[in-house]
Design a protein around this motif. Structure first.
Motif, PDB file in Angstrom:
ATOM      1  N   MET A 204       4.062  13.836   0.903  1.00 60.45           N
ATOM      2  CA  MET A 204       4.094  12.834   1.967  1.00 60.45           C
ATOM      3  C   MET A 204       4.224  13.841   3.293  1.00 60.45           C
ATOM      4  SD  MET A 204       6.007   9.068   1.105  1.00 60.45           S
ATOM      5  CE  MET A 204       7.522   9.939   1.482  1.00 60.45           C
ATOM      6  N   LEU A 322       0.018   4.219  -6.561  1.00 60.41           N
ATOM      7  CA  LEU A 322      -0.553   5.016  -5.299  1.00 60.41           C
ATOM      8  C   LEU A 322      -0.750   4.190  -4.139  1.00 60.41           C
ATOM      9  CD1 LEU A 322      -1.353   7.775  -4.123  1.00 60.41           C
ATOM     10  CD2 LEU A 322      -3.525   7.262  -4.649  1.00 60.41           C
ATOM     11  N   GLU A 323      -0.907   2.809  -4.230  1.00 59.08           N
ATOM     12  CA  GLU A 323      -1.281   1.978  -3.045  1.00 59.08           C
ATOM     13  C   GLU A 323       0.075   1.487  -2.801  1.00 59.08           C
ATOM     14  OE1 GLU A 323      -4.085   1.298  -1.158  1.00 59.08           O
ATOM     15  OE2 GLU A 323      -4.609   2.974  -2.596  1.00 59.08           O
ATOM     16  N   ARG A 326       1.595   4.385  -0.643  1.00 56.69           N
ATOM     17  CA  ARG A 326       1.119   4.642   0.669  1.00 56.69           C
ATOM     18  C   ARG A 326       1.632   3.147   1.655  1.00 56.69           C
ATOM     19  NH1 ARG A 326      -4.765   6.186  -1.466  1.00 56.69           N
ATOM     20  NH2 ARG A 326      -4.539   8.646  -1.002  1.00 56.69           N
ATOM     21  N   HIS A 327       1.836   1.901   1.044  1.00 57.39           N
ATOM     22  CA  HIS A 327       2.363   1.257   1.876  1.00 57.39           C
ATOM     23  C   HIS A 327       3.705   1.351   2.344  1.00 57.39           C
ATOM     24  CE1 HIS A 327       2.823  -3.072   3.246  1.00 57.39           C
ATOM     25  NE2 HIS A 327       4.021  -3.095   2.692  1.00 57.39           N
ATOM     26  N   ALA A 329       5.278   4.207   2.843  1.00 57.25           N
ATOM     27  CA  ALA A 329       5.324   5.290   3.614  1.00 57.25           C
ATOM     28  C   ALA A 329       4.971   4.922   4.860  1.00 57.25           C
ATOM     29  CB  ALA A 329       4.286   6.219   3.031  1.00 57.25           C
ATOM     30  N   ASP A 334       0.986  10.742   5.637  1.00 53.69           N
ATOM     31  CA  ASP A 334      -0.374  10.704   4.864  1.00 53.69           C
ATOM     32  C   ASP A 334       0.180  11.227   3.386  1.00 53.69           C
ATOM     33  OD1 ASP A 334      -2.183  10.797   6.789  1.00 53.69           O
ATOM     34  OD2 ASP A 334      -1.962  12.982   7.310  1.00 53.69           O
ATOM     35  N   VAL A 335      -0.301  10.443   2.287  1.00 55.80           N
ATOM     36  CA  VAL A 335       0.098  10.545   0.899  1.00 55.80           C
ATOM     37  C   VAL A 335      -1.076  11.186   0.101  1.00 55.80           C
ATOM     38  CG1 VAL A 335       0.996   9.324  -1.025  1.00 55.80           C
ATOM     39  CG2 VAL A 335       1.642   8.596   1.119  1.00 55.80           C
ATOM     40  N   THR A 336      -0.747  12.440  -0.438  1.00 59.16           N
ATOM     41  CA  THR A 336      -1.892  13.159  -0.944  1.00 59.16           C
ATOM     42  C   THR A 336      -1.488  13.637  -2.207  1.00 59.16           C
ATOM     43  OG1 THR A 336      -1.154  15.008   0.243  1.00 59.16           O
ATOM     44  CG2 THR A 336      -2.982  13.742   1.060  1.00 59.16           C
TER      45      THR A 336
END
Length: 434
Positions: A204, A322-323, A326-327, A329, A334-336
């Motif tokens: 993150m 993952l979704e 991301r929500h 965060a 950015d989440v990679t």
């Protein structure tokens, strides 16, 4: 030396392997696996097989050897372990972690359970088979891989991508982490690994406005990251049973009489003793913040802040998890992926499963065998890209008072010598008959 049994030399081989420091720091630094690979290849070569050492990078060595079977029309079986270990801090241990010391009937050292014990069992069995002129029913492909503890990019994954011909004809594999015993409902049972969670090592990255630490800053990357980390770390993931875990809890209910309650999973988990933490992590997805990094000076507000998150996903849920992260965060973060690997779930049925159960019960008659999900990952993930179905089967009969699962990556890792001998007998029975 005809007549020498695998169980006669498995303890010494395990000790020798532990004495090679193959610590994997995850950044391609450290001693590497080369010396352990050369020792492994030498033991294989001594009994007439032709091992190959494959280096993916200087020092990052894996060993592969094939034993021809009686029936070339049968699909080959891959029998594999990894030579690397996670690092160990000597001052934290009761013994030198790379001494391979035998004390109180146990072999102590880093790798004793993860997984130089299984490496030693594999080597001792293949050596006994070769010395005695015993030919397996099918081709056996023996693999001793580098870099499993960092995802296999220099080991199994590299071999799959660059040397797939080594695994030609193989459809199944066995490795860690299964086949070990635990007391459930007052009865010794064995756990056969038929599933493992997916790995998503996420990064993150929060962005903001750099500036002087004395000024008002409403666009602070550290603050934004801290908020995101707290949201992810505090998130409560729901209990979700996969097919494997559902069958596991049903079998536990049969042994204990305790029904599984998704609203109170601890009631059934308590029946598992030290195994409860190991299995408890497989009832849901998990996401744990593990590292924070930002800034370079006390009075400078950085423009970027990073966090690492160790995410383990139930089979088939990688994208949905993952979704959610991301929500959680939020905006401006950015989440990679730093590393990503698949989850696995395979049937608790078929000829190989029947043979593994039969080999265990020949040594421990009547003992129940249960399927379970591993919360971590194994090199079976890499082999799955070749269509190879992998199981966790490193058989060990363990004493009740040994917190076996708690020693994975832990301090004072150790394995009973009698467990090694038991596992060697079981593995020998499997590989000579399947």
């Amino acid at each position: 030396m005809p007549g020498l049994r695998g169980e006669d030399e498995v303890v010494g081989i395990c000790q020798d392997l532990i004495r090679f420091d193959t610590s994997n720091y995850g950044n391609n630094e450290g001693p590497g696996e080369r010396l352990a690979a050369e020792y492994t290849a030498r033991l294989i070569d001594e009994v007439g097989l032709s091992p190959e050492i494959h280096e993916s990078a200087p020092g990052r060595a894996s060993v592969v050897a094939r034993m021809a079977g009686k029936n070339p029309s049968l699909p080959a079986l891959v029998v594999h372990g990894h030579l690397d270990v996670v690092p160990a801090q000597k001052e934290d241990w009761s013994v030198d972690p790379f001494s391979g010391e035998e004390r109180d009937g146990l072999i102590w050292g880093r790798g004793a359970v993860d997984m130089k014990d299984m490496d030693a069992m594999i080597l001792s069995v293949l050596r006994q088979m070769s010395r005695d002129g015993v030919q397996p029913e099918r081709d056996l492909i023996f693999g001793f891989f580098a870099d499993e503890e960092a995802g296999g990019n220099y080991g199994a994954s590299w071999l799959v991508d660059n040397k797939p011909e080594l695994f030609e004809g193989a459809t199944e594999a066995i490795s860690e982490v299964g086949g070990f015993s635990s007391t459930i409902g007052g009865k010794r049972a064995y756990l056969l690994q038929t599933a493992e969670k997916g790995i998503s090592w996420l990064r993150m990255t929060a962005h903001g406005r750099a500036g002087h630490g004395s000024q008002i800053n409403t666009d602070n990357a550290v603050t934004r990251l801290a908020r995101a980390v707290a949201h992810v770390g505090d998130h409560v993931w729901p209990i979700e049973l996969t097919d494997t875990t559902r069958e596991f809890v049903e079998r536990v209910t049969e042994l204990t009489g305790v029904e599984f309650d998704a609203n109170d999973p601890e009631k059934l988990l308590a029946e598992l003793g030290t195994l409860s933490r190991f299995v408890g992590a497989t009832l849901q997805n998990t996401a744990n913040p593990t590292l924070l990094k930002s800034g370079y000076k006390h009075n400078v507000i950085p423009g970027q802040a990073d966090a690492l998150i160790d995410v383990r996903t139930l089979p088939g849920q990688e994208e949905s998890v993952l979704e959610i992260i991301r929500h959680l965060a939020g905006d401006g973060v950015d989440v990679t992926y730093d590393h990503h690997d698949v989850s696995l779930e395979v049937p608790f049925s078929g000829a190989l499963v029947d043979s593994m159960i039969g080999a265990l019960q020949a040594e421990d008659p009547g003992a129940p065998v249960l399927p379970y999900t591993l919360s971590g990952g194994t090199d079976n993930k890499s082999l799955s890209r070749l269509g190879i179905t992998g199981y966790g089967f490193a058989p060990l009969q363990l004493p009740d008072d040994l917190d076996f699962t708690g020693m994975f990556h832990g301090v004072d890792e150790r394995v009973p010598t009698e467990s090694l001998k038991f596992g060697t007998r079981v593995l020998n029975r499997l590989l000579t008959t399947y």
